[in-house]
Design a protein around this motif. Structure first.
Motif, short mmCIF file in Angstrom:
data_model
loop_
_atom_site.label_atom_id
_atom_site.label_comp_id
_atom_site.label_asym_id
_atom_site.label_seq_id
_atom_site.Cartn_x
_atom_site.Cartn_y
_atom_site.Cartn_z
N ALA A 257 -7.68 1.79 -20.48
CA ALA A 257 -8.22 1.73 -19.12
C ALA A 257 -7.67 0.56 -18.31
CB ALA A 257 -9.74 1.68 -19.16
N GLY A 258 -7.30 -0.54 -18.95
CA GLY A 258 -6.80 -1.69 -18.22
C GLY A 258 -5.34 -1.60 -17.83
N ALA A 259 -4.61 -0.67 -18.41
CA ALA A 259 -3.17 -0.56 -18.14
C ALA A 259 -2.89 0.00 -16.75
CB ALA A 259 -2.50 0.33 -19.18
N LEU A 260 -3.73 0.91 -16.31
CA LEU A 260 -3.51 1.61 -15.05
C LEU A 260 -4.85 1.84 -14.38
CD1 LEU A 260 -1.13 2.88 -13.43
CD2 LEU A 260 -1.65 5.03 -14.59
N VAL A 261 -4.97 1.37 -13.13
CA VAL A 261 -6.23 1.40 -12.41
C VAL A 261 -6.03 2.13 -11.08
CG1 VAL A 261 -8.01 -0.06 -11.36
CG2 VAL A 261 -6.90 -0.78 -13.48
N ARG B 38 -8.30 -6.69 -0.25
CA ARG B 38 -9.19 -7.37 -1.21
C ARG B 38 -9.37 -6.53 -2.46
NH1 ARG B 38 -12.25 -8.60 3.24
NH2 ARG B 38 -13.68 -6.91 2.78
N ASN B 39 -9.59 -5.22 -2.29
CA ASN B 39 -9.78 -4.33 -3.43
C ASN B 39 -8.53 -4.28 -4.32
OD1 ASN B 39 -12.29 -3.78 -2.41
ND2 ASN B 39 -11.76 -1.75 -1.63
N VAL B 40 -7.36 -4.25 -3.69
CA VAL B 40 -6.11 -4.21 -4.44
C VAL B 40 -5.93 -5.52 -5.21
CG1 VAL B 40 -3.59 -4.15 -4.22
CG2 VAL B 40 -5.00 -2.53 -2.94
N LEU B 41 -6.15 -6.65 -4.56
CA LEU B 41 -6.01 -7.95 -5.20
C LEU B 41 -6.96 -8.08 -6.39
CD1 LEU B 41 -4.69 -10.74 -5.23
CD2 LEU B 41 -6.46 -11.49 -3.62
N GLN B 42 -8.19 -7.69 -6.20
CA GLN B 42 -9.19 -7.77 -7.27
C GLN B 42 -8.80 -6.87 -8.45
OE1 GLN B 42 -13.14 -6.63 -6.11
NE2 GLN B 42 -14.03 -7.29 -8.03
N ARG C 188 2.43 -4.10 0.23
CA ARG C 188 3.57 -4.94 0.60
C ARG C 188 3.13 -6.34 1.02
NH1 ARG C 188 5.91 -0.04 3.12
NH2 ARG C 188 7.54 0.64 1.70
N LYS C 189 2.05 -6.41 1.78
CA LYS C 189 1.55 -7.72 2.20
C LYS C 189 1.14 -8.54 0.98
CE LYS C 189 -1.55 -10.03 5.33
NZ LYS C 189 -2.65 -9.95 6.27
N LEU C 190 0.47 -7.91 0.06
CA LEU C 190 0.04 -8.59 -1.15
C LEU C 190 1.23 -9.05 -1.98
CD1 LEU C 190 -2.45 -9.39 -2.83
CD2 LEU C 190 -2.19 -7.23 -4.02
N SER C 191 2.26 -8.22 -2.07
CA SER C 191 3.43 -8.59 -2.88
C SER C 191 4.18 -9.79 -2.30
CB SER C 191 4.38 -7.40 -3.04
OG SER C 191 5.08 -7.15 -1.84
N LEU C 192 4.05 -10.02 -1.01
CA LEU C 192 4.67 -11.20 -0.40
C LEU C 192 3.90 -12.47 -0.72
CD1 LEU C 192 5.52 -9.77 3.14
CD2 LEU C 192 7.12 -10.24 1.26
#
Length: 138
Positions: A31-35, A49-53, A76-80
């Protein structure tokens, strides 16, 4: 050994959950490998926020359904802002299955592999031939 990469499927509506559940059923992935994360009911800030968490710590790949739109923009914003984070747009099931079996690869190598796998799994033809019961060869 490299820390295994965590995968996050971010999509419109319930697509992400369906893809993640399919991978778990087919491959038995933990379950932790892919969310899965949906953009349903989220504004841009809430989605980010949800993606970061959901990514947690360590290396991660954010798979999105489309190359533009709220899911891709948040990814994309998060990856930067976050090291060791890649974005792969146009997610498909063969790509995700390959991901769960190769998540120990270095992030750049893994991303290249997954994009190639995703592209090569897309085939098509207008009319089925005499051997419709056989897999299409690449």
């Amino acid at each position: 050994m490299n820390e295994p990469v965590r995968g996050l499927v971010v999509s419109h509506a319930s697509l992400a959950e369906g893809l993640v559940q399919s991978v778990r059923q087919i491959a038995g992935a933990d379950a932790g490998a892919l969310v899965a994360v949906s953009n349903e009911g989220c504004g841009p800030e809430a989605l980010q926020r949800n993606v970061l968490q959901a990514l947690g710590d360590g290396p991660g790949i954010v798979f999105t359904d489309l190359p533009s739109g709220s899911c891709a923009f948040a990814a994309r914003k998060l990856s930067l802002e976050r090291e060791d984070t890649a974005v792969v747009c146009g997610v498909n099931l063969p790509m995700l299955l390959d991901f769960v079996f190769h998540r120990e690869l270095p992030l750049p190598e893994l991303v290249d592999r997954l994009v190639s796998k995703g592209k090569s799994s897309i085939t098509g033809q207008c009319r089925e031939g005499a051997h419709a019961d056989r897999a299409v060869s690449g």
